[in-house]
Motif scaffolding. Structure first.
Motif, mmCIF file in Angstrom:
data_model
loop_
_atom_site.group_PDB
_atom_site.id
_atom_site.type_symbol
_atom_site.label_atom_id
_atom_site.label_comp_id
_atom_site.label_asym_id
_atom_site.label_seq_id
_atom_site.Cartn_x
_atom_site.Cartn_y
_atom_site.Cartn_z
ATOM 1 N N GLN A 1 -1.535 41.823 105.630
ATOM 2 C CA GLN A 1 -2.273 41.770 104.375
ATOM 3 C C GLN A 1 -3.757 42.003 104.638
ATOM 4 N N GLU A 2 -4.257 41.433 105.700
ATOM 5 C CA GLU A 2 -5.671 41.577 106.035
ATOM 6 C C GLU A 2 -6.040 43.051 106.257
ATOM 7 N N GLN A 3 -5.186 43.781 106.971
ATOM 8 C CA GLN A 3 -5.462 45.196 107.242
ATOM 9 C C GLN A 3 -5.481 46.016 105.955
ATOM 10 N N ALA B 1 -5.831 44.923 102.833
ATOM 11 C CA ALA B 1 -6.935 44.475 101.980
ATOM 12 C C ALA B 1 -8.252 45.089 102.436
ATOM 13 N N SER B 2 -8.458 45.157 103.730
ATOM 14 C CA SER B 2 -9.683 45.746 104.273
ATOM 15 C C SER B 2 -9.789 47.222 103.901
ATOM 16 N N MET B 3 -8.690 47.951 103.965
ATOM 17 C CA MET B 3 -8.689 49.369 103.616
ATOM 18 C C MET B 3 -8.979 49.586 102.125
ATOM 19 N N TYR C 1 -10.849 47.446 100.342
ATOM 20 C CA TYR C 1 -12.104 46.751 100.026
ATOM 21 C C TYR C 1 -11.901 45.610 99.036
ATOM 22 N N ARG D 1 -10.265 41.298 98.869
ATOM 23 C CA ARG D 1 -9.959 40.131 99.698
ATOM 24 C C ARG D 1 -8.459 40.046 99.948
ATOM 25 N N ARG D 2 -8.095 39.428 101.069
ATOM 26 C CA ARG D 2 -6.688 39.254 101.396
ATOM 27 C C ARG D 2 -5.988 38.447 100.301
#
Length: 100
Positions: A42-44, A46-48, A50, A52-53
């Motif tokens: 989820q973090e990856q 969400a980062s792509m 822009y 939050r997770r």
């Protein structure tokens, strides 16, 4: 394959069994399925995107819905169509002509 399951495929060649009768338009579950298929956290993802997770988690659990721009970006990341992401089955050309 069991009779109550159907095969869901996408352009990444990931094969996932979805129980028949499952609401295919549940976009949150489908985002999670495609994310796992791409071996992403989820973090990856969400980062792509822009975001939050926690926001992504809310989409995946159905607490919130992504806007159309985000749906477009998610489909691009997964290299699938928006129709595939939302679970829409398009009628073929002959069916479209009969709908007019």
């Amino acid at each position: 394959m069991k009779q109550n399951e159907e095969l869901l495929t996408n352009e990444t060649k990931c094969f996932i069994l979805i129980p028949r009768g499952e609401k295919m338009y549940n976009i949150g579950k489908r985002i999670k399925i495609f994310r796992i298929c791409k071996n992403m956290t989820q973090e990856q993802l969400a980062s792509m995107l822009y975001i939050r997770r926690q926001t992504l988690s809310n989409y995946e659990t159905g607490r919130r819905l992504p806007n159309i721009i985000l749906i477009w970006e998610i489909a691009d990341i997964f290299e699938i169509s928006i129709d595939s992401l939302i679970g829409r089955k398009c009628p073929d050309i002959s069916e479209r002509k009969s709908l007019k």
